[in-house]
Write a protein that holds these residues in place. Sequence first.
Motif, PDB file in Angstrom:
ATOM      1  N   GLY A 158     -10.450   3.349 -15.597  1.00  0.00           N
ATOM      2  CA  GLY A 158      -9.887   4.300 -16.550  1.00  0.00           C
ATOM      3  C   GLY A 158     -10.963   5.011 -17.352  1.00  0.00           C
ATOM      4  N   GLN A 159     -10.580   5.498 -18.530  1.00  0.00           N
ATOM      5  CA  GLN A 159     -11.500   6.210 -19.417  1.00  0.00           C
ATOM      6  C   GLN A 159     -12.087   5.240 -20.439  1.00  0.00           C
ATOM      7  N   GLY A 173     -13.306   9.024 -14.180  1.00  0.00           N
ATOM      8  CA  GLY A 173     -13.068  10.053 -13.174  1.00  0.00           C
ATOM      9  C   GLY A 173     -14.108  10.127 -12.091  1.00  0.00           C
ATOM     10  N   ALA A 174     -15.320   9.612 -12.327  1.00  0.00           N
ATOM     11  CA  ALA A 174     -16.351   9.564 -11.282  1.00  0.00           C
ATOM     12  C   ALA A 174     -16.107   8.336 -10.413  1.00  0.00           C
ATOM     13  N   SER A 175     -16.459   8.430  -9.153  1.00  0.00           N
ATOM     14  CA  SER A 175     -16.165   7.295  -8.269  1.00  0.00           C
ATOM     15  C   SER A 175     -17.239   7.123  -7.206  1.00  0.00           C
ATOM     16  N   MET A 176     -17.286   5.895  -6.690  1.00  0.00           N
ATOM     17  CA  MET A 176     -18.175   5.546  -5.588  1.00  0.00           C
ATOM     18  C   MET A 176     -17.353   4.794  -4.556  1.00  0.00           C
ATOM     19  N   LEU A 196     -21.263   2.451 -12.797  1.00  0.00           N
ATOM     20  CA  LEU A 196     -21.488   3.884 -12.936  1.00  0.00           C
ATOM     21  C   LEU A 196     -21.856   4.121 -14.393  1.00  0.00           C
ATOM     22  N   ARG A 197     -23.057   4.657 -14.611  1.00  0.00           N
ATOM     23  CA  ARG A 197     -23.571   4.829 -15.971  1.00  0.00           C
ATOM     24  C   ARG A 197     -23.849   6.302 -16.244  1.00  0.00           C
ATOM     25  N   ASN A 256     -11.516  19.532  -8.579  1.00  0.00           N
ATOM     26  CA  ASN A 256     -12.552  19.556  -9.612  1.00  0.00           C
ATOM     27  C   ASN A 256     -13.561  18.429  -9.429  1.00  0.00           C
ATOM     28  N   GLU A 257     -13.739  17.996  -8.182  1.00  0.00           N
ATOM     29  CA  GLU A 257     -14.714  16.946  -7.886  1.00  0.00           C
ATOM     30  C   GLU A 257     -15.712  17.435  -6.853  1.00  0.00           C
ATOM     31  N   MET A 258     -16.991  17.123  -7.070  1.00  0.00           N
ATOM     32  CA  MET A 258     -18.002  17.360  -6.049  1.00  0.00           C
ATOM     33  C   MET A 258     -18.130  16.082  -5.223  1.00  0.00           C
ATOM     34  N   VAL A 259     -17.977  16.216  -3.923  1.00  0.00           N
ATOM     35  CA  VAL A 259     -17.959  15.075  -3.012  1.00  0.00           C
ATOM     36  C   VAL A 259     -19.205  15.130  -2.136  1.00  0.00           C
TER      37      VAL A 259
END
Length: 781
Positions: free
Chosen positions: A453-454, A486-489, A504-505, A577-580
Amino acid sequence: MKLRRKLAVSTLAASLVAGTFAGIPLSNKGLAEAMGFSSVAYAATLPSTTAAFQQKLRDLYEKAEELGYITQVDLARSQLTAVNFTSDAAVTELYNYVKSQVPAGHENEYTHLLDRDTFDGLFRLGIGLSLAMDNNVDILKQSMYVKAVNEFGKLGGVQDVQFEDFVEFANAIEADLKSHIDLTVLLKDAEYKQLLKDSLNRVLTADSTKFAKAYNNLAITNKRVNNIVDSIVGKMPGYKDGLKSLLIAAVSLEAKLEFDPTGDVRVRTPFLTFSGLRIGSPILSWTVSPNNLITIDNGQLVFSGEGTATVTLKANFNNQSVYSQQVTLTYRVPASTYSPPPVIDQMVLPDFGETMKALEEIAKKLVGASDTERARLLEEALKIVQQALNKAELDLSKSLRIEGDKAVAQPNQDSAKRLIAELKKAADQLKAKLKDMGANPAGISLPLKLDLGQTSSSAGEVTITKDILVEAQNAGFASVTVVVNGASMIIPISQLSADTTISLRKVTTSPITDKTKVSDIIDFNLSVGGQAVTNFKQPIQIRIPVQTPAGVDKELLTTAKIVDGKLVFVGGHLEGNEMVESRDTLSPYVVVENKVTFKDTASVQAWAGRSIQVLAAKGAIVGKSEGVFAPNDNVTRAEFVKMLISALDLEDGSATENFTDVNDTDWFAPYVAAAVKLGIVHGRSADQFVPQASITRAEMTAMIVHALEVTQNLKNDVTDMNAVLKVFSDASKINSTLKASVALAASKGLVVGYAGKFDPNGKATRAQAAVVLYKILNFKK
C-alpha cells in the motif's frame, strides 16, 4: 413414469435450485411422500408428512416476504398463471410427439396421458412447486395426474419402473446441480435457464437410470426439452428473480452460522454453511450490533481486548439482511503477557464469476466466426483471464510495522497459502474454459502479488518465507510481485530458493543531469537466503509510476539506471501511468524525458527524424560520436540485433548461443544469444552468425517479423504471398526462406519499397533501421 420424469425436469431442473435447496426431501421415502406417491405404487391420498412439506413451502414464501423479496416471487407466480400451455408451440410439439408414439388401437390405454388438460397441468404444477406454491402438492394427488404418469412410464418401454427409479433420477439431477453450480454465482446474476438445461441434458445423456433409458427409448431429444424450458421460462421474465429470491429465503431458513477459526481467538471469520456449501465473503457482508469489544473489519470479527460479548450478527446480501443470530463470543489472552496478534492480511480476489461470464460471451461470438475473427476473439479471452489473475493480491498495508525509516511486512503464512489455493483453483477453472473454447492457455501465468500500500516511510520491505515460495512454486506460480507506493518489482519465482527479502526505497539524492525527471528515484533491492542478489539469469520487471507535466513528450520517456551518479538510459514502455522495463541487474532507477539531438540527420529528417529521436531517447540506438548519428551508414547484423533486443526490452542474461564467430566477451554476444533463444535470428550457416556483415533489407525484415511473433503473437495471415509482393518488381530476388516474412511485413505496413522495388539484398542503413524499429514499437495488431 416417463412423463412425470420429463416433468421432473421442469420441476427438478427448474425447482431443484430453489425447491431442493430449500429443503424438498429427496430421499426415497421423503420425495415420494412429498409428491404424493407411495414408494411401491401410486397413492390416491397424500401421506401425513406432506403437511410438513407444504408447511415448508409456506415458510419459504413467508421468509421471502419477511426479507422483502416477495414482489419478485408474486410476479413470477402471476406470470406462470398467465402462460397458456395449450397454445405453447414447444409443449404442443412434445404432446403431439408423445401422442404419435402411442400404438394404433391402444389409445384407450393412455386416456389420461393423452388428455391435453392433464398433460399441460403437470407442467404448470411442477413449475409452480419451484415457486413455493404449496397448494400444488394437493392437486398432484388427483388420480388423473397419477395415472397419466403411470401411462407415460408404460409408453417408455422400460419394465418394472418403480418410484425408486424416479427418485434415483431426481437424485442424479440434484447431484449434478450441486457438482456444477457455485452457490455464490446463483446468488448473483446467473443464467438460470441455461443451468437447468445443462443439468438435465447431462443426466439424460448419461443414460444411467431407468428413467433416462425410457426417455431415450422414446427418442425425446434434448432439443425438445430445451425448447420447452426456453419457451415457458421465456414467457416468465420474472422467473429468474423469483427463483433467486426463494433461494435467498432458503439460505435464511436453513443456513448455519460458523466461525473460522473456532475457539476463543481474537480474530475470527464468520460464514454460513448451507446444503454442504460454505458462503462467506465476498458474496456476503456482515454487520454486528454496536459493542465496544467487537468490531467488523473486512468481514472479520475483531476483539479490541479480552472479554465476553453478546452481539447480533447479521449476514447481508445486496445490502439486505438474509440471516441474523445472537451469539456470545469470548476472547482470552493465550499467554500470561498480552500481545495483540497481527492483523491478518486481507486477501483480495477479483470477481472470477464475471471473468467466466465474459468468456461465455466470447464463446457465443466464436460460433460462425471467420478464422481471423476467431483468432482475435481467443486472444481477447486470454488477455481477459490474465488481467483477472493479475488483480489478485495480499493487502499487507494493515500489517506494516515501522522500523526506522522503513515500513516492514511479512505476509501471514495461512493467508498467503489461502490466496495461492484460491487463485490456483480459479486459474484451473478459467484455463479449462479457455481450452473448451479452443484457446491455448499455456501462456497464462500465476503471480503471487504482495501490496504494502501507501506509506510515508522512505522504504517498504517485505520478507517471504521459503514455505510460502515452495507452496506457490508447487501450485504453478510463475512470479512474485511486490508493490510499494505504486512502484513494483516482479521476480521469476524460480530464482527464489530460500527466505527472500524485497525492498523498494525512495532515494532523495538526485544525479547531476539536465533531463526532466518525471518519477521518484527508486532503489530496488533483493536478498535470497540473506545474500544480496543484483544480477539475474532471467530478467525481472520493474514498474515505476510517472507523472507527466505539460510539455513533456511521452514518447521520449525512458527508464534510466543510476551508475556512479550518472544516468544510463535503458528504455522501457508506458502502460497507463507506469513505465515498465525488464532488467537483469538491480540498481536505483528513475524515469526521465531524454531529448537527444544529432547534427547530421537533416537529410533524413522528413522520413526518419522522429524514429531516430525516439529510439535514441530509449538508448536503443546511439550515435557514432557526440552529435553524430551517421544515418546513411550501413548497419551490421550485430548492431541491428542489439538495437532490436534493446528496443523491445528482450534482454536475457541466461541465454546462450553456439556460433563459432561470436565470443562470450563480444559486446554483442548477449544480444545475439537472447535473439537466438527467442527464435528471432538465425546464422547465415549452422555455426556462423557473421556479426560484422552488413544486414540486408530482407534479413532485417525477417528479424522484426520474428520479434513481433514473440512479443505480440503475430500470426502470418497472408493467404496469397505473391499477390502481396507483386508491388515490388524485384520480388523474385527475395530469398525463398525470407519471402514469407517480407510479405507479412509488407501487408502490415512495416516495410515499404521505393521506385517500385524492395531491394531485398540491399544493405540497410542506420536511418532505415530506426524507422522499422519505431514501427514495431508502435505496432498494433
